[in-house]
Design a protein around this motif. Structure first.
Motif, PDB file in Angstrom:
ATOM      1  N   PHE A   1      80.351  16.371  21.010  1.00 44.49           N
ATOM      2  CA  PHE A   1      81.710  16.042  21.443  1.00 44.49           C
ATOM      3  C   PHE A   1      82.199  14.761  20.759  1.00 44.49           C
ATOM      4  CE2 PHE A   1      83.119  18.626  25.126  1.00 44.49           C
ATOM      5  CZ  PHE A   1      82.103  19.561  25.089  1.00 44.49           C
TER       6      PHE A   1
ATOM      7  N   THR B   1      80.719   8.874  25.583  1.00 49.86           N
ATOM      8  CA  THR B   1      80.634   8.444  26.985  1.00 49.86           C
ATOM      9  C   THR B   1      80.737   9.614  27.957  1.00 49.86           C
ATOM     10  OG1 THR B   1      82.989   7.993  26.916  1.00 49.86           O
ATOM     11  CG2 THR B   1      81.531   6.124  26.576  1.00 49.86           C
ATOM     12  N   GLN B   2      81.181  10.765  27.466  1.00 50.83           N
ATOM     13  CA  GLN B   2      81.286  11.928  28.359  1.00 50.83           C
ATOM     14  C   GLN B   2      79.921  12.532  28.659  1.00 50.83           C
ATOM     15  OE1 GLN B   2      83.941  14.322  26.101  1.00 50.83           O
ATOM     16  NE2 GLN B   2      85.772  13.363  26.924  1.00 50.83           N
ATOM     17  N   MET B   3      78.891  12.193  27.871  1.00 54.06           N
ATOM     18  CA  MET B   3      77.624  12.888  28.064  1.00 54.06           C
ATOM     19  C   MET B   3      76.418  12.003  28.341  1.00 54.06           C
ATOM     20  SD  MET B   3      76.909  14.123  24.165  1.00 54.06           S
ATOM     21  CE  MET B   3      75.139  14.137  24.161  1.00 54.06           C
ATOM     22  N   LEU B   4      76.453  10.727  27.985  1.00 55.42           N
ATOM     23  CA  LEU B   4      75.246   9.901  28.105  1.00 55.42           C
ATOM     24  C   LEU B   4      74.984   9.519  29.567  1.00 55.42           C
ATOM     25  CD1 LEU B   4      75.721   7.592  24.991  1.00 55.42           C
ATOM     26  CD2 LEU B   4      74.460   9.738  25.152  1.00 55.42           C
ATOM     27  N   PHE B   5      73.753   9.714  30.017  1.00 56.94           N
ATOM     28  CA  PHE B   5      73.461   9.447  31.425  1.00 56.94           C
ATOM     29  C   PHE B   5      72.034   8.950  31.676  1.00 56.94           C
ATOM     30  CE2 PHE B   5      70.449  12.708  32.731  1.00 56.94           C
ATOM     31  CZ  PHE B   5      70.468  13.529  31.628  1.00 56.94           C
TER      32      PHE B   5
ATOM     33  N   GLU C   1      67.304  10.839  27.075  1.00 58.57           N
ATOM     34  CA  GLU C   1      68.606  11.420  26.732  1.00 58.57           C
ATOM     35  C   GLU C   1      68.421  12.505  25.668  1.00 58.57           C
ATOM     36  OE1 GLU C   1      71.778   9.872  28.110  1.00 58.57           O
ATOM     37  OE2 GLU C   1      72.200  11.956  27.640  1.00 58.57           O
ATOM     38  N   LEU C   2      67.612  12.210  24.685  1.00 61.32           N
ATOM     39  CA  LEU C   2      67.416  13.159  23.588  1.00 61.32           C
ATOM     40  C   LEU C   2      66.578  14.368  24.020  1.00 61.32           C
ATOM     41  CD1 LEU C   2      66.883  10.980  20.381  1.00 61.32           C
ATOM     42  CD2 LEU C   2      68.938  11.423  21.680  1.00 61.32           C
TER      43      LEU C   2
ATOM     44  N   PHE D   1      66.797  15.773  26.966  1.00 57.94           N
ATOM     45  CA  PHE D   1      67.525  16.555  27.984  1.00 57.94           C
ATOM     46  C   PHE D   1      67.908  17.951  27.482  1.00 57.94           C
ATOM     47  CE2 PHE D   1      71.721  17.575  29.969  1.00 57.94           C
ATOM     48  CZ  PHE D   1      71.285  17.748  31.265  1.00 57.94           C
ATOM     49  N   GLY D   2      68.529  18.022  26.319  1.00 60.11           N
ATOM     50  CA  GLY D   2      68.969  19.317  25.782  1.00 60.11           C
ATOM     51  C   GLY D   2      67.801  20.265  25.533  1.00 60.11           C
TER      52      GLY D   2
ATOM     53  N   ASN E   1      66.411  21.657  28.727  1.00 60.02           N
ATOM     54  CA  ASN E   1      67.270  22.706  29.309  1.00 60.02           C
ATOM     55  C   ASN E   1      67.090  24.035  28.585  1.00 60.02           C
ATOM     56  OD1 ASN E   1      68.486  21.070  31.242  1.00 60.02           O
ATOM     57  ND2 ASN E   1      70.090  20.396  29.840  1.00 60.02           N
TER      58      ASN E   1
ATOM     59  N   LEU F   1      73.490   3.677  27.650  1.00 63.66           N
ATOM     60  CA  LEU F   1      74.775   3.089  28.039  1.00 63.66           C
ATOM     61  C   LEU F   1      74.838   1.589  27.740  1.00 63.66           C
ATOM     62  CD1 LEU F   1      75.276   5.093  31.332  1.00 63.66           C
ATOM     63  CD2 LEU F   1      76.656   5.301  29.267  1.00 63.66           C
TER      64      LEU F   1
ATOM     65  N   ALA G   1      71.305  13.586  20.273  1.00 58.75           N
ATOM     66  CA  ALA G   1      71.027  14.409  21.462  1.00 58.75           C
ATOM     67  C   ALA G   1      71.253  15.886  21.175  1.00 58.75           C
ATOM     68  CB  ALA G   1      71.904  13.954  22.621  1.00 58.75           C
TER      69      ALA G   1
END
Lengths: 293, 541
Positions: free
Chosen positions: B360, B364-368, B375-376, B378-379, B382, B412, B426
């Motif tokens: 995207f 900031t819409q995806m980092l958590f 973070e890397l 996570f995908g 899933n 962040l 990511a």
């Protein structure tokens, strides 16, 4: 970016009413309505709310999300809190009453015996709640869809709020659609990483951890966005001088009539409720007879 | 502001360290801006440009706190002795992302906001707003909602909101970052005109080459929080590292002749004889709701194995909307999108994510996650990768974006540019067959984005890479195929040397030829393909 509710001009009666008069009426309605649990009064308020709602000329498609939210709220308050647990009727409906349906069951292992009894009084109270909350919801659900976003701050200022408070109200009003937009963007970004919210499983703690990919970015974005808004306002001298509100509001004769009606409704309700002790919970005998024969 | 003969803005040995940081953001900054001067501040990501602007517009120390020394003088007066309102009337600031600055829901309210705050009577506000909008050529937008406007329009609206307050100094923080080439050109012309009219204009910008077209009077180069150059643009081009700042192509050719030729061997090659289709758009139309106009209008194209596609187009042309269809984030209102032969209408986004990795625009819409490593991971988690595969992919992804040392850092806590690279990593770690990136270079400096684009395209594993960009040079260096969208339609699709050869046609689609494109066209008979300026230098010899 700050966004607003999807308002559009519909050439409706509501479009012609000054937003200050609308807020005065809405608040007067809310206060008046909450003074009564007598269905005869509540029907009167409900009819006013329905008529008011039709003034907006909104389509179901436009407001259905708002009503979905209201439905969830009504379900939890009426079905769960009043009909199932009986908690919502406490203090209004007298204890005891005419049981229309009973059911007893035992929780295995702990051996607790639960007796569930639904009374005619609780059922009638649920109808009264539906009338009261449905009416109030109709008045307030309409506001974001029928109020020009340019008028938010000027309206609250026109109602006597200081500049800072009026603009804070405007920003608060715009927070929900902005949050909805940010949430949708975050959900898309995480879906693109194979995240499926529908598949969040496990215990409460695990579920909370699994929704972190949504909650953390949304929260962080809200915090950053609030900092941006504050900076943008500071950089344009907000709050340093007495503010001019560009959106011009004008009262017409029909607004005055509406305000007078609102005042009379409020005073009349207060006199009836507190002066004449009218409007307490009342249940028609015919309703009890119909249920228990 | 009293009239004096003093310089408009003077930075006098200014240093600042945020309370939250252990190192100073800027150190011993000294230079001045004269009335009517156009000054460019250049430098790589995190060099302290934004901090410098915050000092000049009063946000430091009023909104951001820290240790400050030295002074800033505004027409002879120290800003530290002035109220925020006083500074804001003299110094107008246009933030990097105009969306972050726009407060009003309609153009009239947005532009009039500052005047409302100053308590100017309503009957004076409206003519002043109209006058400013007319000056910027956007009076026709006065009664439009700000939300539905394009990136270029938003920037002009935000600029109008600043100019209406009649500031003496205009600070512009990366004003070109979200603009298509034609909008960027128009914006630059406006800034030049404002300077010529007597306004002091300070532009902070990565896209140095673009700003040089309007001939800044002074250029300040900042590196690691310190001024390393202050003078005219010719001087800058002689001393600055051409691999760190994007300079005009002919200057780079001149300076790169004696340097070793860059090594770039892309893995993906198009197979024109037997193309293998990965994704196809068949008669795709799309509109966000029934009342709104069509954003995509009869889109037909296929993505094949080996394609590296750059999607170009003006702000609001439908680029992001089109790419979101590939992953099923949006479904066509008419037509079909087939991913490896399957209709995206019949699959979930998570299923499509096995094949398409989509970065995207905004990180900031995806980092958590609490650390970059998590973070890397996570995908791939899933998608059901094994722990060994996850570790391998995470290591490869973080090395690709040159942030190895940040694996245990919370994402962040990183700078915006670093967050952007983490968001790319990511998706890289998911090892999807098709990699899609929306404005991968936004917020990145020249060196960083060239480095990670080089790494991505030289690494085996992807069957196709698609990126949306406003940077024509990025497209011509890295893409083997270019798609141009205009008003929701695909108006050009082909090899870069075919699509980009007609300058008039490009201008019609709001794409402006760059010095690198002109150089490539000039040497195309000799090179046979498009290359970066450093490579062409070695062809010329």
């Amino acid at each position: 970016m700050l966004v607003t509710w999807r308002y559009k001009y519909r050439n409706s009666i509501m479009d012609r009413i000054d937003p200050r008069a609308r807020w005065i009426f809405s608040c007067a309605f809310l206060i008046s309505c909450t003074m009564f649990w007598d269905a005869r009064f509540l029907i009167f308020f409900f009819i006013i709310a329905v008529v008011w709602y039709t003034f907006g000329r909104t389509k179901w498609k436009e407001t259905r999300r708002g009503w979905l939210l209201v439905s969830v709220m009504l379900f939890s308050m009426i079905v769960i809190n009043t009909l199932i647990t009986g908690g919502g009727a406490g203090g209004v409906v007298p204890p005891g009453g005419h049981e229309v349906w009973t059911q007893g069951f035992t929780i295995p292992w702990v051996n607790w015996h639960i007796h569930f009894g639904l009374t005619a009084e609780r059922l009638w109270f649920a109808i009264c709640q539906l009338l009261r909350l449905g009416g109030i919801s109709a008045i307030f659900v309409l506001i974001p869809y029928t109020m020009d976003s340019r008028s938010y701050g000027a309206t609250f200022h026109g109602l006597g709020m200081p500049d800072r408070f009026a603009y804070t109200m405007e920003l608060s009003f715009r927070f929900i659609p902005t949050l909805a937009q940010d949430s949708a963007a975050t959900l898309d970004a995480q879906k693109a990483r194979g995240y499926e919210i529908e598949k969040v499983k496990g215990g409460l703690f695990r579920k909370i951890l699994r929704i972190a990919p949504l909650i953390v970015p949304i929260t962080m974005n809200s915090i950053v966005a609030s900092e941006d808004v504050a900076n943008a306002m500071d950089l344009r001298c907000f709050g340093q001088y007495k503010r001019t509100w560009l959106f011009e509001l004008k009262f017409h004769w029909w607004d005055i009539i509406l305000i007078i009606f609102s005042a009379l409704m409020l005073i009349g309700s207060a006199v009836a409720a507190y002066g004449f002790k009218m409007g307490n919970f009342w249940i028609p005998e015919s309703f009890i007879n119909m249920l228990i024969g | 502001m009293p009239k004096t003969n003093a310089a408009a803005l003077v930075f006098d040995d200014l240093s600042f360290q945020y309370n939250t940081r252990s190192e100073p953001a800027i150190q011993h900054i000294s230079f001045s801006v004269q009335p009517g001067e156009l000054l460019l501040i250049a430098g790589s990501s995190g060099c302290g440009k934004t901090t410098l602007m915050r000092c000049a517009n009063g946000l430091i120390p009023n909104a951001y706190h820290g240790k400050i020394s030295g002074d800033i003088k505004l027409f002879g007066r120290s800003v530290f002795e002035m109220q925020m309102a006083e500074i804001s009337q003299a110094v107008g600031t246009l933030l990097q992302d105009p969306e972050r600055q726009i407060l009003g829901s309609y153009v009239l309210n947005e532009v009039g906001f500052g005047l409302e705050s100053l308590g100017i009577p309503r009957n004076e506000i409206i003519p002043r707003v109209d006058e400013t909008l007319e000056h910027l050529g956007i009076l026709h937008m006065r009664d439009r909602e700000t939300f539905g406007t394009s990136g270029g329009e938003k920037q002009k609206i935000a600029l109008a909101g600043v100019l209406v307050m009649k500031p003496k100094i205009l600070l512009l923080d990366e004003p070109l970052s979200s603009l298509d080439p034609a909008s960027a050109h128009e914006a630059l012309q406006t800034f030049r005109q404002l300077a010529d009219e007597g306004l002091s204009v300070v532009i902070v910008e990565h896209r140095v080459e673009d700003v040089l077209t309007i001939h800044p009077d002074t250029v300040v180069y900042i590196d690691e929080g310190q001024v390393t150059y202050c003078g005219d643009s010719k001087g800058l081009m002689a001393i600055v590292d051409y691999r760190r700042i994007k300079l005009p192509a002919d200057i780079v050719v001149e300076r790169a002749r004696n340097a070793p030729a860059p090594q770039f061997y892309p893995v993906l090659k198009p197979n024109y004889k037997n193309p293998e289709t990965l994704l196809s758009f068949e008669g795709v139309h799309f509109q966000y709701n029934e009342d709104s106009p069509e954003v995509l209008d009869d889109i037909n194209f296929e993505i094949h194995k080996g394609d590296v596609i750059a999607v170009l187009g003006h702000n609001g042309s439908g680029k992001t909307t089109m790419v979101k269809h590939a992953l099923g984030l949006l479904k066509p209102t008419q037509g079909h999108v087939l991913l490896e032969g399957l209709d995206t209408q019949k699959m979930t986004v998570a299923e499509a994510a096995h094949t398409v990795g989509y970065v995207f625009q905004s990180p900031t819409q995806m980092l958590f996650a609490p650390t970059v490593k998590e973070e890397l991971a996570f995908g791939p988690k899933n998608l059901g990768f094994s722990p060994e595969e996850i570790d391998k992919n995470v290591t490869w992804a973080i090395e690709t974006v040159h942030l190895n040392e940040e694996l245990d850092t919370p994402p962040l806590a990183l700078s915006f540019g670093q967050q952007k690279r983490i968001s790319i990593a990511a998706i890289l770690s998911m090892r999807s067959r098709i990699l899609m990136m929306d404005e991968p270079t936004a917020g990145q400096d020249y060196w960083n984005y060239q480095a990670f684009m080089d790494a991505i395209l030289q690494m085996p594993g992807f069957d196709s890479v698609i990126f949306i960009t406003h940077d024509l040079d990025l497209a011509l260096i890295y893409a083997n195929r270019i798609l141009i969208l205009y008003g929701g339609k695909i108006v050009a699709d082909g090899r870069p040397q075919d699509v980009l050869q007609d300058e008039l046609q490009l201008k019609k689609f709001r794409i402006l030829p760059t010095s690198l494109l002109k150089l490539n066209m000039q040497y195309l008979p000799k090179t046979g393909s498009f290359y970066r300026a450093e490579t062409i230098a070695h062809f010329i010899g």
